[in-house]
Every structure is written in structure tokens, then in C-alpha cells.
Design a protein around this motif. Sequence first.
Motif, mmCIF file in Angstrom:
data_model
loop_
_atom_site.group_PDB
_atom_site.id
_atom_site.type_symbol
_atom_site.label_atom_id
_atom_site.label_comp_id
_atom_site.label_asym_id
_atom_site.label_seq_id
_atom_site.Cartn_x
_atom_site.Cartn_y
_atom_site.Cartn_z
ATOM 1 N N HIS A 188 20.347 2.950 7.804
ATOM 2 C CA HIS A 188 20.062 1.932 8.738
ATOM 3 C C HIS A 188 19.327 0.704 8.039
ATOM 4 N N ARG A 189 18.294 1.228 7.294
ATOM 5 C CA ARG A 189 17.442 0.072 6.512
ATOM 6 C C ARG A 189 18.261 -0.436 5.662
ATOM 7 N N GLN A 190 19.133 0.241 4.969
ATOM 8 C CA GLN A 190 20.070 -0.398 3.733
ATOM 9 C C GLN A 190 21.099 -1.216 4.237
ATOM 10 N N SER A 191 21.630 -0.853 5.693
ATOM 11 C CA SER A 191 22.644 -1.598 6.277
ATOM 12 C C SER A 191 22.232 -3.082 6.515
ATOM 13 N N ARG A 194 0.743 -1.431 -0.116
ATOM 14 C CA ARG A 194 -0.171 0.013 -0.135
ATOM 15 C C ARG A 194 0.917 1.218 -0.189
ATOM 16 N N ALA A 195 0.679 2.295 -0.760
ATOM 17 C CA ALA A 195 1.285 3.349 -1.042
ATOM 18 C C ALA A 195 1.221 4.225 0.329
ATOM 19 N N LEU A 196 2.247 4.756 0.878
ATOM 20 C CA LEU A 196 2.254 5.531 1.984
ATOM 21 C C LEU A 196 2.396 7.104 1.797
ATOM 22 N N SER A 197 1.760 7.886 2.645
ATOM 23 C CA SER A 197 1.917 9.221 2.550
ATOM 24 C C SER A 197 3.050 9.687 3.355
ATOM 25 N N LYS A 198 3.505 10.931 2.906
ATOM 26 C CA LYS A 198 4.490 11.518 3.583
ATOM 27 C C LYS A 198 4.391 11.548 5.130
ATOM 28 N N SER A 199 3.403 11.835 5.710
ATOM 29 C CA SER A 199 3.111 11.770 7.140
ATOM 30 C C SER A 199 3.130 10.460 7.808
ATOM 31 N N GLU A 200 2.620 9.390 6.801
ATOM 32 C CA GLU A 200 2.602 8.099 7.370
ATOM 33 C C GLU A 200 4.405 7.671 7.474
ATOM 34 N N LEU A 201 4.934 7.885 6.372
ATOM 35 C CA LEU A 201 6.609 7.694 6.144
ATOM 36 C C LEU A 201 7.082 8.163 7.343
ATOM 37 N N SER A 202 6.946 9.498 7.696
ATOM 38 C CA SER A 202 7.543 10.159 8.965
ATOM 39 C C SER A 202 7.178 9.301 10.188
ATOM 40 N N GLU A 203 6.132 8.913 10.258
ATOM 41 C CA GLU A 203 5.426 8.011 11.640
ATOM 42 C C GLU A 203 6.531 6.779 11.564
ATOM 43 N N ARG A 204 6.419 6.260 10.490
ATOM 44 C CA ARG A 204 7.397 4.830 10.580
ATOM 45 C C ARG A 204 8.744 5.134 10.773
ATOM 46 N N ILE A 205 9.303 6.215 10.377
ATOM 47 C CA ILE A 205 10.766 6.693 10.344
ATOM 48 C C ILE A 205 10.923 6.801 11.852
ATOM 49 N N GLU A 206 10.040 7.611 12.411
ATOM 50 C CA GLU A 206 10.127 7.994 13.936
ATOM 51 C C GLU A 206 10.297 6.578 14.864
ATOM 52 N N LYS A 207 9.178 5.784 14.245
ATOM 53 C CA LYS A 207 9.219 4.623 15.149
ATOM 54 C C LYS A 207 10.337 3.766 15.256
ATOM 55 N N ALA A 208 11.115 3.843 13.848
ATOM 56 C CA ALA A 208 12.370 3.132 13.537
ATOM 57 C C ALA A 208 13.624 3.654 14.303
ATOM 58 N N GLU A 257 17.413 13.018 9.959
ATOM 59 C CA GLU A 257 16.746 11.771 10.511
ATOM 60 C C GLU A 257 16.157 10.788 9.508
ATOM 61 N N TRP A 258 15.675 11.579 8.120
ATOM 62 C CA TRP A 258 15.205 10.472 7.040
ATOM 63 C C TRP A 258 16.452 9.824 6.673
ATOM 64 N N LEU A 259 17.701 10.608 6.519
ATOM 65 C CA LEU A 259 19.048 10.024 6.040
ATOM 66 C C LEU A 259 19.399 8.690 6.676
ATOM 67 N N LEU A 260 19.418 9.228 8.187
ATOM 68 C CA LEU A 260 19.740 8.054 9.115
ATOM 69 C C LEU A 260 18.848 6.686 9.010
ATOM 70 N N TYR A 261 17.701 6.917 8.651
ATOM 71 C CA TYR A 261 16.645 5.926 8.604
ATOM 72 C C TYR A 261 17.341 5.048 7.363
ATOM 73 N N LEU A 262 17.574 5.875 6.153
ATOM 74 C CA LEU A 262 17.786 5.269 4.756
ATOM 75 C C LEU A 262 18.965 4.339 5.062
ATOM 76 N N ALA A 267 13.642 5.224 16.985
ATOM 77 C CA ALA A 267 13.611 5.102 18.351
ATOM 78 C C ALA A 267 14.406 3.810 18.798
ATOM 79 N N LYS A 268 14.660 3.029 17.915
ATOM 80 C CA LYS A 268 15.259 1.765 18.365
ATOM 81 C C LYS A 268 16.850 1.796 17.783
ATOM 82 N N ILE A 269 16.976 3.058 17.277
ATOM 83 C CA ILE A 269 18.568 3.236 16.682
ATOM 84 C C ILE A 269 19.288 4.159 17.483
ATOM 85 N N ASP A 270 20.510 3.759 17.617
ATOM 86 C CA ASP A 270 21.528 4.422 18.409
ATOM 87 C C ASP A 270 22.721 4.769 17.355
ATOM 88 N N GLY A 271 22.734 5.847 16.772
ATOM 89 C CA GLY A 271 23.702 6.512 15.879
ATOM 90 C C GLY A 271 23.959 5.748 14.700
#
Length: 1001
Positions: free
Chosen positions: A539-542, A487-501, A532-537, A503-507
Amino acid sequence: MTSVLATLDTLAKSSRADRDWKNPVWKEFIVTGRDELLASFRIFASYNPLPPELLSVLPAADQLDEHGKRLLQACIAGGHQRAAGEWLQQSTTHAIDHADEFAKGCALLLSVGCTPDTLAVQVLQRVHPLREPDGSPTTAGAFLLALDDAAAGRLLERAWHSCVREMARLFAGCDPDRWRVILETFLREGNMTWGTKVAWLVSLEQAPQEFMEPAARALDSMKDWDSRYDVGARLAEMDFDRYGPTMDALVAERLDKGALDDRIGEWQELRQGALWLVANRGIDALPALENYFAAPSELDALVRPQGYLKNTVLDAALETLGRDAIPLLDAAFATEQPFVQLRALHHWAAIRTPADHEKIAGRLRQLLAVKNFAAAARAVRMAIDLRLEGVEDDLWLQLSSKSKLIRDAASAALATLGESQLWRAPDLLSARRADTRVTVVGWLRAVGTVGTAGAVSILKSRLDDEEADDVRDAILLALEALDVGARALSKSELSERIEKALAKIDGPPVPWLDPTTLPAAKLTDGSTLSTEWLLYLLHRQSRVKDIRVDIEARPVFAQLNRDTTGELALAVIKAFLQSEMNTEDRWVLSFAAAVGDDRLVPVLARQVKTWADDKRSKLAEYGVQALALLGTDSALTAVDAMAIRYSAKSKNVGKAASDAFAMAADARGVSVQELGDLVVPWLGFVPGQPRIIDTGTASIEARINTDLTLTLRDVATNRKIAKLPAGTPAAVSGELKELNAALKEAVKAQLLRLEALMVRQFRWSVSRWEALYLQHPLLLPFAQSLVWGAYTRSGELLGSFRSLDDRTATDANDEAFLLLRDCEVGIMHPLELTSEARHRWQTHLADYDITPPFAQLERRVVAVTDSERNTRIRHGSAGETLNAMTFKSRAERLNWARGSVGDSGTIGFYYKIFPTAGVDVFLETEDMHIAADMNSDITLGTVFFVQHGTVRIGSYVSDEPMNESDPRLVAFGDVPPIVFSESMGDLNRIAGSAEAASEES
């Protein structure tokens, strides 16, 4: 004639000569003859040959001067006994009076220190033949027959195994009574060796009646079981009624003892005995064979879990006994070897009746519980194929196995049951372990592949409830594979997903990649990519081990404005290259490819070459895959060139490039060849037009000439110029410099590609060829400088042509050539032209001052001769001896690859594949070694063609045809003419023949 001293001087200066010959004491002794110097000589390896340069200056005994005698004396004193034998062989082989020269040579060797025993060994090993065609002894044979019994026994003990056969044929054939006494004496003295066993076997072959009784008596004196077995089996073969019981007792004794220790040889002996019983005693052998299979062995269980030894016995038993072998198949489950159990079950399944099903099901359950995961995984696949009642429930339990291998096997096997089992999915997806849930997703994905909508529905419903990232990734990848997007996600939904992710990341995932210091980039809505978005990308890619974009992060990557992310990609790659470049950090390559542009291509291309040269081939593979992931025409052009460049030099890298390019072609819905055409770089040109360079003071027109270099012309004056005018801005000069560099790289890639397409006889439709080769500025010069053929769709040649400057076609006679709309176009191979037509084209191109970009018309053509049409193996076709490194360089440059590596690193063959033509060619390489250096020489041996892909290549694999009866061989007359010509042309170039040298000059 060159003297011994002069030859020693030459060897002392030679870089290829063994260092022992550079010792100045050789020359000092040969000049002075001082005996005390003999103790200074190093003990040579007795198997090293005498340098041919020295051997060539040593005449026969009558003409041998003092220097030559002292050379032989020094060789013998230094332990170089082979030198004496080689000289004796040379001096007598071509002598008119062979007997006289042989006697003189032997006398001379004895006079310079050769002992009688050593002389006898050298005569046996070097001076052949020992018997005349009528069976009488030659001079050398008579010399050996004249040895007393004690000397003959010592010779038997010291002789090479291959020479024992010659000695046995000589003595057994010419003096059997005396030979029998020598052999029996040898046994009584406890000197039994492998060579002596050969002597008994050869003697039985030469004079069976004289040696049957003595050989039977000799069995009791033979110490090793292998010798007793071989001689006993030969006796039983000659008279089974008389000696079969002897073999029964011998084998029974060996099987009763079992393995005395865990030596491979002992288990080979047990296998030998078991096979003999199967072949000669049939069903009566079952009790002894069952004991053999039940014998435990730590060696078989751990070192040889594949069970090769016992599996051959199972194969032989099934072939000989059929269903009578079932007790033996069942006994195989008493072994500690799961792969023996698998083979037994495989055979049992092939001959089963309904009455066997319950017993087979029980044995399958036993296999599912073994600790060897590979065997258990195969048992899973076998169980689902057998469709045995009561076993299916056991297979569902395997989805929770600790072994991924078993889980994957169970997932794939159970998927064949179809959607009828989807009712199990809710409980399975609630499993506590995440790796079990990932396996269940794989099962649903496999079920969905066959068109089951229910599997897709279950996957979709689970996606939002699943907490584990690995399982979510698996679900998303499964939905993508099933052509169902998330399902396609809106920018706000993406922000919510990133914020949630976050919270588990340390650097950041690696300390050397700080997102706060990386270049800024934009999103598609014009906003700046946040840290924040770059850090998420990152970490996900790693988390992704493959070179691909993380499936969960794809919606975020899709939000990036790719026109603004090029600097970010370059910065990330630079940081990686300045790190330790650990392979576990390869995800950085994927990230850069996901956000980069064509500026990344030269950086990665250079680094792939560096990694390949530095033997970091895995990183080179990942770099190639990253270029393919980047996916631009420029990147794919580089990948295509790497597939050819590294196909032999770094085969893993070449295969990675080839596979990546094929996947890119599949993604675009075109063939590999079509993609090769599509990604040829335009270099800033547009169809049919020159590229205009504005210098500020003048407009300069740039065109690609027929010699594939840039031509510059001042638009205002219409005059050619060699360089840009003075005062041209540095940025414009740099642009031209980059254009020249890019053109050179592109030309290299196209030369390799088009020559390969000529050899493979690739064809384009007329419309496709015209759109490519008459419009593309880089391909037009190839249309003008190569000779092309027009063919019917069935392959019949209609005519030959090339393109002119105005893009019309001409033939060799300067007549207009009309391309029919329904024909095909290909680069002509010279084999397709008559000699007259070839000459006309050469004259035509010379008249227009055109030099083809690679050898086309000048290519040497080799055709099959009538006498070789039925040849399947050409023996000694090359027969050339050349430096090993020279051979390796020439062969691999021509895309020949190293064959299987055998014992001690030997390489018996090099090969080249022609998959389109359906054949492969093999070249035997004698004395080639994986550790060959500049001091190593090899000899080119046999040549043969086989059906493509039928010869297995690998470490310790020896699968090449050994004789002309091998059905995989292709007769020379049946090899496609172009493949034959190219292969033989390669061999000439590899061997450095005069024809090849003139062709390349």
C-alpha cells in the motif's frame, strides 16, 4: 530500346509502383487504340510524376511510335497532365534544334487531346528557362508570349504560385505594356488571386516605372487585404512620400475594423498593419496601436494564449521607440492574453525608472490574478526578481493557490529571500489544505538547501505532528535531500506505525495482487515477513508515482533479508505482467526492484523490449528505471546497453535509460564512463582465473576466448572439449547454458559501448585500464583484439599497443611496449594511425589469427579536403535517392535521430549529436514523411555541422540554418577529424555507397 508495353509489364509486377499503373486497360488501349477505353482511365492526381521507367522509353516527337503516342493520349485523358509536360521537357531540353523539337512536341500533344490551355500550363511549369541570359525569350518563352490576352489571363489563373513569378518576369520584361493590360483586365473581371498579387510584385521589380501607377490604381480593385498590403507596402518602399499615406489609410482602416471573426488570417493581418506603423510612423502610431492591443479576441485568449502575434509588435515597438513605447506596454494589459501582458511587463522592467515602480507593481498584481496558471506562475517568478515594494505579501498568498504550478513557482521564488522569512513557517504549516502544506515543505526544503539549519529544525519538529501521508512524505524527502535522516525506529515502533496505517486500509491496492498468496520472505532478525507488513509495504508503495522506494516505507524495507525476497519480487512482477499492465500500476515495478535480485534482470530486460516494440514507451521507460533502481551490476549493465540501443529507435526509452544510468553513477560517486566499466558482469569468474565447472565426474575449465566465446578444457587431460561430458547433471548443463546466454548479451552491450567510447575518444588512466582490461575476464579479450593508444595527459599520442595472453603489451612489430605510469589509454581510431602503421597492425593481427570485435582498423576514414575546409553547408553532397524505409532503418541503426516534424508530418532533417566534441551533424531529407512506407522514396540533400545543442528540435519547429551566414554553423575544417570521418562514413553507409558496402561485407 525497351518498349512501352514491356515497361508497363514491369510496372505491373513492381511492389513500389502506383497501383494505377497496374490497370490492364493501359496495355489494352495502347495495343488496340480503341477510343471507348479512354473513359475507363482513373483520374490521376495531376501532381504525380510519370514513372521514370515510362518517361525513359518515350523519345522525341519524330521517333515516337504509335504506342508512345497512345500512352500520352491515355495520360491526358486520365487527367495526368504532368506527364505531357515532363515528356515535352525531356524531348526538348537536350535537342540540337530546340525550337524545332519544341514545336513538334507541342503539335503532337495537341494532336493526342491536350487542350491549348493545358499545354500552356505545362510549358510554363515544366519547360525552362523562359528567358535567355540577355533577357530575350527562349523558345518556350516565345510560345507563351504568343498567347492571346484571354489565353494569357487563363494561364495566370491556373498557374502554380511559383510559376506566376516566372510568367511575370517573362511578360513584364519582354512586353510590359501588354502585360499591364492583362493584369488590369484580370482585376476588373474579379479574378484576383494570391498568384496575381505575386504577379504585380514581380512586375514592380522588373519594370518599376511602367507598373507603379497601374499598381496603385489596382489597389482599389484588390479584394483581399493581404494583397493590398503587400502591393501597397512595395509601393511605399519605392516612393514613401507618394504612397506612404496610402499605406497609412490602408492600415488605419484595417485596425479600425479589428477582427471580423476569429480566423488566424485576420489577426495576422492586424499584426502586419501594426508592425508597419511601428516601423514607419514611430510614436505617431501609438493611438492606433493602443486600439489594436485593446481589441478583444476569443481566439487570441483561448487558442493562442501565448500571444505570438502581439508580442512581435511589442518587441518591434520597444526596439524602435524605447521608453516612448511605455504607453503601448501599458495598453497591452487591456488584452485578454496574459502572455502578451508578461512580455509587456518584461520589456517595461528592462527600461524602468523608480517612477514606474508603482504602476508596474499594479500590473504584476493584475497578472497574479489571471486564470492562465502558466502565465501567473511566470508572473510570480518575475515579481520576486523585480523586488518591488508591496508585492511580496501577494506572493505569500500564492502558496495557497489552487494551481500546483503557481504554488511551486511561489515556493521556489520565495526561497530566494532566505531564512529571514522562517518566522512565517508555523502559520503556513497550519494551513487547512494538505497541498498547501506540501508546498510550504518545498519552500523550507529550498531554504535549507542554501545551508539554513533553521529550516531543518522546523521540518523535524513538524514530522511527528503531521497527520497527512502526502505531507509526511514531502517532509521525509526534504530531510533526505538535505542529508538529514529521519529518526531510526525500532521494530516495535514500526509495528505500531504499520498497525495504525492498516486501520485505514481495506484489502490490497490491486485485486490481482493478494499478499496471502505471495512467496514467504524473512526479516533480518530471522522472523517471517508477516502478511500485515507485506500489505503495508504494497500500500505504501502504491502511493508513489515515481520509480523509487516509498520514503515512509524505507525503514520497513530495510528490515527485509534480501537473500530471501527474490522469489517475492518475481511473483509480483509475474502478477503485473498477467494483468492489463496499466501505467498507474507502475509502482509494482518499484516494489519488485526494492526486494528483487539479479533473476529480475532478464525478465525486465525482455519486457522493456516488448513494451518498446509494442509502442508502450512509457511502460518501457518505467521498466528501465526499475532496473536502475534494482542497482546491481547486472541490472546497470542492461540499462547502459539500453541507453545505446534505444537512443534512436525509441528515443524516450533511450533517454530514460541514459538518465537512470547517470543517476546511478552519481549515486556511486563515479562518472558515467567509469560506472560502465564497473558494472561489466563477471559471470561467475574471478580475476585472472578460469571458471571451474564440476560435472561430478570431471572438472571443466571455462575461459572467455579472444573471439568472445567460451572455451572449455578438461582439467585432468588438459584437452579442449566441445561440450560437457555425457552424464553431466541437468542442473550443471543448465548452468553452462545460462552462462553462454549471459555472455552473448554482455558481449553485445560491450561492443556497443566500446565502439562508442572509441568514437568519443574516451581515455582511462593506466592504473584504471590495467585493473579493468587486464583483470576482468570479459574485458581482457578486448584488450587483446583491439589496438590501443597510449597518450600524454595533453592528448599527444605516444604509441600503439595491444595486450598478449600473459597480459604484457606489444606493438605492431612484436616488440614489448612499456606503458608509462602517468599516461592515459584509449581505443585508437584509424585516423590516428598513418597508413603504414595501420597496415602493420592489420598484418600483426592476421598473423595471430585475431579478428577485432568491431570495425576498427578496417573502418573507412574520410578526411576534409582542402577545397572543403571553409565549407559550412555541403549542397547536395549525397544527392542519392533511396527508399524511405531503407533510409530510416540505416540511419537509426547508426544512431541518427529524426529531426523536427513539420506541416503534414514532413521531416526535413535527420541529425546525430557528438556532445563531447561539441558539434552535431544534420542531413537534409527531401520528401521524407512521418508516415513513409515501402512505396516512398526520399532524396538526401544538404549536410552541415552546428555547435552542439544550438538547433531546437520539436513539432512544427524549423530552426535549422538556412544559409551559410548562420553563426551556429561549423566549417568542415573546424569539425574534429574523427567526428567528421564518422559522420561522412555514416552518410556513405546510409546512401549505400560501394565503399560502404565493401566495408560492411
